[in-house]
Design a protein around this motif. Structure first.
Motif, mmCIF file in Angstrom:
data_model
loop_
_atom_site.group_PDB
_atom_site.id
_atom_site.type_symbol
_atom_site.label_atom_id
_atom_site.label_comp_id
_atom_site.label_asym_id
_atom_site.label_seq_id
_atom_site.Cartn_x
_atom_site.Cartn_y
_atom_site.Cartn_z
ATOM 1 N N THR A 180 1.719 -8.777 9.006
ATOM 2 C CA THR A 180 1.956 -8.904 7.565
ATOM 3 C C THR A 180 0.943 -8.089 6.775
ATOM 4 O OG1 THR A 180 2.862 -11.130 7.868
ATOM 5 C CG2 THR A 180 2.127 -10.545 5.658
ATOM 6 N N VAL A 181 -0.307 -8.082 7.242
ATOM 7 C CA VAL A 181 -1.347 -7.292 6.579
ATOM 8 C C VAL A 181 -0.987 -5.807 6.621
ATOM 9 C CG1 VAL A 181 -3.769 -6.562 6.725
ATOM 10 C CG2 VAL A 181 -3.163 -8.974 7.034
ATOM 11 N N THR B 89 1.998 -4.515 7.081
ATOM 12 C CA THR B 89 3.207 -4.315 6.273
ATOM 13 C C THR B 89 2.834 -4.079 4.820
ATOM 14 O OG1 THR B 89 4.718 -5.549 7.704
ATOM 15 C CG2 THR B 89 5.266 -5.456 5.364
ATOM 16 N N ASP B 90 1.953 -4.915 4.290
ATOM 17 C CA ASP B 90 1.523 -4.768 2.895
ATOM 18 C C ASP B 90 0.828 -3.430 2.672
ATOM 19 O OD1 ASP B 90 2.544 -7.283 2.399
ATOM 20 O OD2 ASP B 90 0.597 -8.300 2.509
ATOM 21 N N TRP B 91 0.032 -3.004 3.667
ATOM 22 C CA TRP B 91 -0.680 -1.725 3.525
ATOM 23 C C TRP B 91 0.294 -0.552 3.510
ATOM 24 C CZ3 TRP B 91 -1.214 2.386 7.072
ATOM 25 C CH2 TRP B 91 -2.095 3.394 6.652
ATOM 26 N N LYS C 69 3.445 -0.592 2.616
ATOM 27 C CA LYS C 69 4.197 -0.637 1.361
ATOM 28 C C LYS C 69 3.380 -0.065 0.200
ATOM 29 C CE LYS C 69 7.255 -4.551 2.387
ATOM 30 N NZ LYS C 69 7.596 -5.959 2.042
ATOM 31 N N ALA C 70 2.089 -0.327 0.226
ATOM 32 C CA ALA C 70 1.220 0.164 -0.848
ATOM 33 C C ALA C 70 0.826 1.629 -0.654
ATOM 34 C CB ALA C 70 -0.040 -0.699 -0.932
ATOM 35 N N GLY D 285 7.587 -0.363 5.799
ATOM 36 C CA GLY D 285 6.678 -1.427 6.174
ATOM 37 C C GLY D 285 7.298 -2.486 7.063
#
Length: 243
Positions: free
Chosen positions: A153-154, A156-158, A160-161, A193
């Motif tokens: 999840t970490v 994935t967020d990176w 996406k950003a 992501g």
């Protein structure tokens, strides 16, 4: 090589990046007992396999498996990876190597990984020169499966950003103690992501003497990846988190 910025705090580093030795002793025995219960339960309920998976799902979730809705998306992404890897662009991030409380993102290890993959696939692999993922630390604890998915999840967020100039992003972590590998996590995410592949390995898979240095750990990652590409999406991401 790029060191993790918070490593300068030894107390925090020791707490966050201490590889739990219990993963090779009591935790494993507890896990094995519960896993045996899962297998027995699945066998007893084999006439209704789908139903047994649903009944066993709460136990899988308790160990850290994601919701079935996420597993469905992972299977779809894995099938796309199987179908299109050959013509894809893959950005291999520096490999996070953690030996006791010292954490370093190693670009040269990523270069080795990319070279090993290139020997088996015509995919276009690159290792970015602009640093490693800037992500917060995640405590390992005593549950590698939970860590794997929390960390996914970490990442994935990176992604996406920080949209990549590639079709896929490959991230690997190698955790160790006294120069020997204790745990490995591997993630491949698509450009949105979405997790398309993730795997964990520990001493059950490679024994107690896999060295942190050298190419052995990288070759294990690559060898298992290409073996997994031959499997079905349901084998890689089992329904309801129960294999």
């Amino acid at each position: 090589m790029r060191a993790m910025p918070f490593i300068n705090d030894p107390v925090r580093a020791a707490r966050v990046y201490r590889l739990p030795l219990a993963i090779s002793n009591p935790m494993k025995s507890t896990f094995c007992r519960l896993l045996a219960a899962v297998v027995v339960g699945g066998t007893l309920l084999s006439p209704l396999r789908a139903g047994s998976e649903i009944l066993l799902y709460p136990l899988a979730r308790a160990f850290g498996a994601p919701p079935e809705s996420e597993l469905v998306r992972c299977r779809q992404a894995f099938q796309q990876l199987q179908a299109h890897l050959r013509e894809s662009r893959v950005a291999v991030q520096p490999v996070l190597c953690i030996d006791e409380s010292r954490a370093v993102w190693r670009r040269m290890t990523a270069v080795t990984l990319a070279r090993e993959v290139s020997d088996r696939s015509p995919a276009e692999l690159t290792v970015p020169r602009d640093g490693a993922p800037v992500v917060p630390p995640t405590e390992f604890g005593h549950n590698q499966l939970r860590y794997l998915w929390t960390r996914a999840t970490v990442y994935t967020d990176w992604v996406k950003a920080n949209p990549p100039a590639a079709d896929y992003v490959w991230i690997a972590e190698i955790w160790g103690h006294d120069g020997k590998v204790g745990a490995i996590q591997v993630y491949i995410l698509d450009a949105r992501g979405q997790v398309a592949y993730c795997r964990l390995f520990n001493s059950h898979h490679f024994g107690p003497n896999l060295p942190m240095e050298g190419v052995d750990a990288v070759q294990l990652i690559v060898r298992n990846f290409f073996e997994d590409l031959k499997k079905t999406a349901e084998q890689i991401f089992p329904p309801y988190g129960v294999g």
